[in-house]
Design a protein around this motif. Structure first.
Motif, PDB file in Angstrom:
ATOM      1  N   LEU A 205       0.965  -1.300  -0.029  1.00  0.00           N
ATOM      2  CA  LEU A 205      -0.006   0.068   0.073  1.00  0.00           C
ATOM      3  C   LEU A 205       0.869   1.054  -0.121  1.00  0.00           C
ATOM      4  CD1 LEU A 205      -2.892  -1.102   2.524  1.00  0.00           C
ATOM      5  CD2 LEU A 205      -3.088  -0.438   0.097  1.00  0.00           C
ATOM      6  N   HIS A 206       1.898   1.114   0.640  1.00  0.00           N
ATOM      7  CA  HIS A 206       2.976   2.303   0.749  1.00  0.00           C
ATOM      8  C   HIS A 206       4.064   2.375  -0.568  1.00  0.00           C
ATOM      9  CE1 HIS A 206       1.170   2.144   4.763  1.00  0.00           C
ATOM     10  NE2 HIS A 206       1.084   3.476   4.783  1.00  0.00           N
ATOM     11  N   SER A 207       4.121   1.315  -1.482  1.00  0.00           N
ATOM     12  CA  SER A 207       4.763   1.528  -2.536  1.00  0.00           C
ATOM     13  C   SER A 207       4.676   2.511  -3.606  1.00  0.00           C
ATOM     14  CB  SER A 207       5.001   0.245  -3.158  1.00  0.00           C
ATOM     15  OG  SER A 207       3.601  -0.238  -3.701  1.00  0.00           O
ATOM     16  N   GLU A 208       5.700   2.672  -4.359  1.00  0.00           N
ATOM     17  CA  GLU A 208       5.492   3.816  -5.107  1.00  0.00           C
ATOM     18  C   GLU A 208       4.493   3.493  -6.514  1.00  0.00           C
ATOM     19  OE1 GLU A 208       8.453   6.407  -8.275  1.00  0.00           O
ATOM     20  OE2 GLU A 208       9.229   5.133  -6.601  1.00  0.00           O
ATOM     21  N   HIS A 209       4.581   2.334  -6.926  1.00  0.00           N
ATOM     22  CA  HIS A 209       3.621   2.136  -8.062  1.00  0.00           C
ATOM     23  C   HIS A 209       2.049   2.007  -7.666  1.00  0.00           C
ATOM     24  CE1 HIS A 209       4.050  -1.945  -6.069  1.00  0.00           C
ATOM     25  NE2 HIS A 209       2.817  -2.067  -6.547  1.00  0.00           N
ATOM     26  N   GLU A 211       0.961   4.273  -5.124  1.00  0.00           N
ATOM     27  CA  GLU A 211       0.435   5.520  -5.139  1.00  0.00           C
ATOM     28  C   GLU A 211       0.417   6.207  -6.527  1.00  0.00           C
ATOM     29  OE1 GLU A 211       0.116   7.357  -2.479  1.00  0.00           O
ATOM     30  OE2 GLU A 211       0.645   5.907  -1.097  1.00  0.00           O
ATOM     31  N   THR A 212       1.279   5.859  -7.520  1.00  0.00           N
ATOM     32  CA  THR A 212       1.137   6.347  -8.978  1.00  0.00           C
ATOM     33  C   THR A 212      -0.228   6.135  -9.466  1.00  0.00           C
ATOM     34  OG1 THR A 212       3.616   6.161  -9.074  1.00  0.00           O
ATOM     35  CG2 THR A 212       2.112   6.477 -11.172  1.00  0.00           C
ATOM     36  N   ALA A 213      -0.713   4.847  -9.156  1.00  0.00           N
ATOM     37  CA  ALA A 213      -1.794   4.313  -9.808  1.00  0.00           C
ATOM     38  C   ALA A 213      -3.091   4.908  -9.322  1.00  0.00           C
ATOM     39  CB  ALA A 213      -2.232   2.735  -9.593  1.00  0.00           C
ATOM     40  N   ARG A 214      -3.125   5.328  -8.014  1.00  0.00           N
ATOM     41  CA  ARG A 214      -4.008   6.121  -7.280  1.00  0.00           C
ATOM     42  C   ARG A 214      -4.152   7.560  -7.897  1.00  0.00           C
ATOM     43  NH1 ARG A 214      -4.696   4.734  -1.084  1.00  0.00           N
ATOM     44  NH2 ARG A 214      -6.560   5.802  -1.346  1.00  0.00           N
ATOM     45  N   VAL A 215      -2.907   8.008  -8.037  1.00  0.00           N
ATOM     46  CA  VAL A 215      -2.862   9.579  -8.554  1.00  0.00           C
ATOM     47  C   VAL A 215      -3.521   9.493  -9.811  1.00  0.00           C
ATOM     48  CG1 VAL A 215      -1.212  11.264  -9.162  1.00  0.00           C
ATOM     49  CG2 VAL A 215      -0.964  10.080  -7.014  1.00  0.00           C
ATOM     50  N   ARG A 216      -3.286   8.694 -10.786  1.00  0.00           N
ATOM     51  CA  ARG A 216      -3.695   8.401 -12.114  1.00  0.00           C
ATOM     52  C   ARG A 216      -5.335   8.295 -12.118  1.00  0.00           C
ATOM     53  NH1 ARG A 216      -0.578   3.837 -15.062  1.00  0.00           N
ATOM     54  NH2 ARG A 216      -2.028   4.500 -16.599  1.00  0.00           N
ATOM     55  N   GLY A 217      -5.751   8.000 -10.967  1.00  0.00           N
ATOM     56  CA  GLY A 217      -7.401   7.886 -10.806  1.00  0.00           C
ATOM     57  C   GLY A 217      -8.021   6.618 -11.056  1.00  0.00           C
ATOM     58  N   ILE A 218      -6.886   5.476 -11.114  1.00  0.00           N
ATOM     59  CA  ILE A 218      -7.595   4.239 -11.341  1.00  0.00           C
ATOM     60  C   ILE A 218      -8.533   3.865 -10.207  1.00  0.00           C
ATOM     61  CG2 ILE A 218      -6.853   1.718 -11.526  1.00  0.00           C
ATOM     62  CD1 ILE A 218      -4.165   2.779 -12.768  1.00  0.00           C
ATOM     63  N   PRO A 219      -9.604   3.224 -10.235  1.00  0.00           N
ATOM     64  CA  PRO A 219     -10.412   2.964  -9.217  1.00  0.00           C
ATOM     65  C   PRO A 219      -9.749   2.036  -8.199  1.00  0.00           C
ATOM     66  CG  PRO A 219     -11.526   2.530 -11.203  1.00  0.00           C
ATOM     67  CD  PRO A 219     -10.259   2.894 -11.842  1.00  0.00           C
TER      68      PRO A 219
END
Length: 315
Positions: A205-209, A211-219
């Motif tokens: 949950l705290h990994s970079e990928h 965080e990137t996926a959540r920033v991109r708006g992926i559900p």
């Protein structure tokens, strides 16, 4: 994957061979004489002792006894029980069915409540995480035998909901008899798998990928399935394989408490009565189950994430 499978098969063969040598040698070197068990508890005469030792080849060198025993195992002849006076394969086969069903039900409980509580602790708020953490700490601190006594007292003796002894008949009656033993056996392992699952998921949950996926708006549901749980699964599988394999040995405590008569209690009884053929076969069976189940877990982890499997192998 083919190289991984071949490596696991080679490791399984070598492990079983070394385990058979250690088990056979250790049992023959333990104090006591199996002639006493073979004589039926009576005080044997010198003539009877000589006849028994000759019949069971107990005067042969240890290495020759091992070769004779191994040859029998490879051809399906597991010997005859000193105490029960029956074929070991027949004796163990009848007991193994009960233990297998107990482990199967216990595994289902661990999968539902261990994984479920671990996922809940990882994705919920701090309050839920704290409650799960305290509960799992208590679960890991309670020995199986103490849990069994409490369950018998509350749900069998006081409430009368479940039977207290025996494995019952096949079908639903067997399932009903195995509920309390499975719960008592599963509790500690549920707590352990819950903690492992939570730690693996929190790390992802705290990994970079992620965080990137959540920033991109992926559900969020897709992020959790494809990036969090998928990447944590190999670690959870590796621990789960070891845990399930260990259930076959740990089941002896629950079997003794509830009088189930599985291979765990059979091993305990046979060791106490110096029944060497039974102890040897059951011990080797437990080693084989441990290695095979761990190999299956590793292969599943490799199928899910080949790169992580290769990294563990190179390390």
């Amino acid at each position: 994957m083919i190289r991984t499978v071949l490596g696991k098969l080679g490791g399984l063969t070598l492990t079983l061979f070394l385990a058979s040598v250690v088990i056979f040698s250790a049992l023959l070197l333990t104090p006591g004489d199996p002639v006493t068990a073979l004589a039926g508890g009576a005080r044997p005469t010198p003539e009877l002792i000589a006849a028994i030792r000759a019949e069971y080849r107990l005067d042969d060198p240890v290495w020759l006894q091992y070769v004779h025993w191994l040859g029998g195992v490879l051809t399906g002849d597991f010997g005859r029980s000193f105490v029960y006076k029956t074929d070991v394969a027949e004796l163990v086969g009848a007991r193994f069915a009960v233990t297998f069903q107990l482990v199967l039900l216990t595994t289902a409980l661990i999968a539902v409540f261990g994984l479920g509580s671990g996922i809940l602790a990882a994705i919920s708020g701090r309050r839920t995480d704290t409650v799960v953490s305290v509960t799992t700490s208590l679960g890991m601190a309670l020995p199986t035998f103490i849990v069994a006594i409490l369950l018998i007292w509350i749900f069998a003796t006081s409430l009368g909901w479940f039977p207290t002894f025996g494995a019952g008949e096949e079908g639903l009656d067997r399932l009903w008899h195995l509920v309390l033993p499975a719960v008592s056996l599963a509790l500690m392992f549920i707590a352990y798998i819950s903690r492992v699952t939570r730690s693996a998921l929190v790390a992802q949950l705290h990994s970079e990928h992620v965080e990137t996926a959540r920033v991109r708006g992926i559900p969020w549901g897709r992020v959790f399935r494809r990036h969090v749980f998928h990447n944590a699964a190999p670690q959870i599988l590796a621990i789960s394989g070891t845990t399930i394999a260990g259930l076959f040995a740990a089941s002896a405590i629950a079997e003794q408490a509830f009088g189930l008569g599985g291979i765990g209690s059979l091993l305990t009884e046979a060791a106490a009565r110096k029944d060497l053929p039974v102890v040897q076969v059951v011990s080797l069976l437990l080693v084989a189950l441990f290695v095979v189940l761990n190999a299956i877990a590793d292969l599943l982890a490799a199928a899910i994430d080949p790169d992580s499997a290769g990294t563990r192998r190179n390390a």
